[in-house]
Design a protein around this motif. Structure first.
Motif, PDB file in Angstrom:
ATOM      1  N   UNK A  60       0.826  -1.207   0.000  1.00 30.04           N
ATOM      2  CA  UNK A  60       0.000   0.000   0.000  1.00 30.04           C
ATOM      3  C   UNK A  60       0.864   1.263   0.000  1.00 30.04           C
ATOM      4  N   UNK A  61       1.955   1.243   0.744  1.00 25.91           N
ATOM      5  CA  UNK A  61       2.849   2.403   0.771  1.00 25.91           C
ATOM      6  C   UNK A  61       3.555   2.584  -0.565  1.00 25.91           C
ATOM      7  N   UNK A  62       3.915   1.474  -1.189  1.00 25.40           N
ATOM      8  CA  UNK A  62       4.527   1.543  -2.523  1.00 25.40           C
ATOM      9  C   UNK A  62       3.521   2.115  -3.511  1.00 25.40           C
ATOM     10  N   UNK A  63       2.296   1.650  -3.423  1.00 23.94           N
ATOM     11  CA  UNK A  63       1.228   2.151  -4.298  1.00 23.94           C
ATOM     12  C   UNK A  63       1.068   3.660  -4.146  1.00 23.94           C
ATOM     13  N   UNK A  64       1.036   4.134  -2.916  1.00 20.58           N
ATOM     14  CA  UNK A  64       0.878   5.579  -2.668  1.00 20.58           C
ATOM     15  C   UNK A  64       2.073   6.373  -3.162  1.00 20.58           C
ATOM     16  N   UNK A  65       3.264   5.839  -2.975  1.00 20.52           N
ATOM     17  CA  UNK A  65       4.479   6.535  -3.413  1.00 20.52           C
ATOM     18  C   UNK A  65       4.534   6.654  -4.931  1.00 20.52           C
ATOM     19  N   UNK A  66       4.017   5.646  -5.608  1.00 18.21           N
ATOM     20  CA  UNK A  66       4.075   5.635  -7.071  1.00 18.21           C
ATOM     21  C   UNK A  66       2.841   6.225  -7.728  1.00 18.21           C
ATOM     22  N   UNK A  72      -2.761  -2.196 -10.454  1.00 14.72           N
ATOM     23  CA  UNK A  72      -1.550  -2.008 -11.260  1.00 14.72           C
ATOM     24  C   UNK A  72      -0.303  -2.275 -10.410  1.00 14.72           C
ATOM     25  N   UNK A  73      -0.334  -1.848  -9.163  1.00 15.78           N
ATOM     26  CA  UNK A  73       0.801  -2.087  -8.274  1.00 15.78           C
ATOM     27  C   UNK A  73       0.960  -3.579  -8.017  1.00 15.78           C
ATOM     28  N   UNK A  74      -0.141  -4.271  -7.784  1.00 15.77           N
ATOM     29  CA  UNK A  74      -0.080  -5.722  -7.548  1.00 15.77           C
ATOM     30  C   UNK A  74       0.532  -6.449  -8.742  1.00 15.77           C
ATOM     31  N   UNK A  75       0.082  -6.101  -9.935  1.00 11.65           N
ATOM     32  CA  UNK A  75       0.631  -6.743 -11.139  1.00 11.65           C
ATOM     33  C   UNK A  75       2.103  -6.390 -11.328  1.00 11.65           C
ATOM     34  N   UNK A  76       2.450  -5.147 -11.065  1.00  8.51           N
ATOM     35  CA  UNK A  76       3.844  -4.729 -11.184  1.00  8.51           C
ATOM     36  C   UNK A  76       4.717  -5.504 -10.208  1.00  8.51           C
ATOM     37  N   UNK A  77       4.283  -5.623  -8.962  1.00  3.76           N
ATOM     38  CA  UNK A  77       5.050  -6.369  -7.967  1.00  3.76           C
ATOM     39  C   UNK A  77       5.183  -7.828  -8.390  1.00  3.76           C
ATOM     40  N   UNK A  78       4.114  -8.402  -8.924  1.00  6.54           N
ATOM     41  CA  UNK A  78       4.190  -9.790  -9.424  1.00  6.54           C
ATOM     42  C   UNK A  78       5.290  -9.928 -10.475  1.00  6.54           C
ATOM     43  N   UNK A  79       5.353  -8.986 -11.394  1.00  3.21           N
ATOM     44  CA  UNK A  79       6.376  -9.029 -12.453  1.00  3.21           C
ATOM     45  C   UNK A  79       7.787  -8.851 -11.878  1.00  3.21           C
TER      46      UNK A  79
END
Length: 143
Positions: free
Chosen positions: A58-64, A70-77
């Motif tokens: 969630x913090x990564x999502x907010x920072x970006x 989209x953050x979940x898919x990005x982290x998966x990749x």
């Protein structure tokens, strides 16, 4: 509420066009250099800046400023590429962290040279130092 002026509407449209054009140009340059998308760099940068190199998703999502999906898919990749790992929070067994790996730090550093060159080509080379400072100050007023 004050009505939108024609100048404000034109400025808005120009900001959107500039953002889209600059991002497309930078993305194309990164791709041509054999690098992954800019969002990968941004995630790795935020994680590398975080204390101990990890953040809650969630913090990564907010920072970006990306939507959650989209953050979940990005982290998966990024996990699949070995650039980050997911870790369970020791204080809360349901929570998790995303932590940058040594490979993630190395890729971010490699990408920076191409990214920095693109920023210079598309912004720095087209504006004087004073203009860059003024533009930065003006944009800061909008945030």
């Amino acid at each position: 509420m004050k009505p939108c002026t024609e100048a404000a509407a034109k400025t808005w449209a120009q900001l959107v066009r500039v953002e889209q054009a600059l991002l497309a140009s930078v993305e194309a340059e990164l791709k041509a250099a054999g690098f992954p998308p800019l969002a990968w760099y941004d995630a790795l940068l935020e994680l590398s800046r975080a204390p101990d190199g990890y953040m809650r998703p969630l913090d990564l999502e907010r920072a970006m400023l990306l939507p959650q999906y989209a953050t979940s898919r990005l982290v998966d990749r990024l996990v699949k590429a070995g650039l980050v790992v997911r870790k369970i929070c020791p204080l809360d067994g349901r929570g998790q962290f995303v932590e940058i790996t040594a490979a993630g730090r190395k890729l971010r550093q490699k990408m920076w040279s191409s990214y920095a060159a693109a920023i210079e080509r598309h912004v720095g080379a087209k504006l004087s130092r004073d203009d860059v400072t003024k533009l930065g100050d003006l944009l800061a007023k909008l945030v």
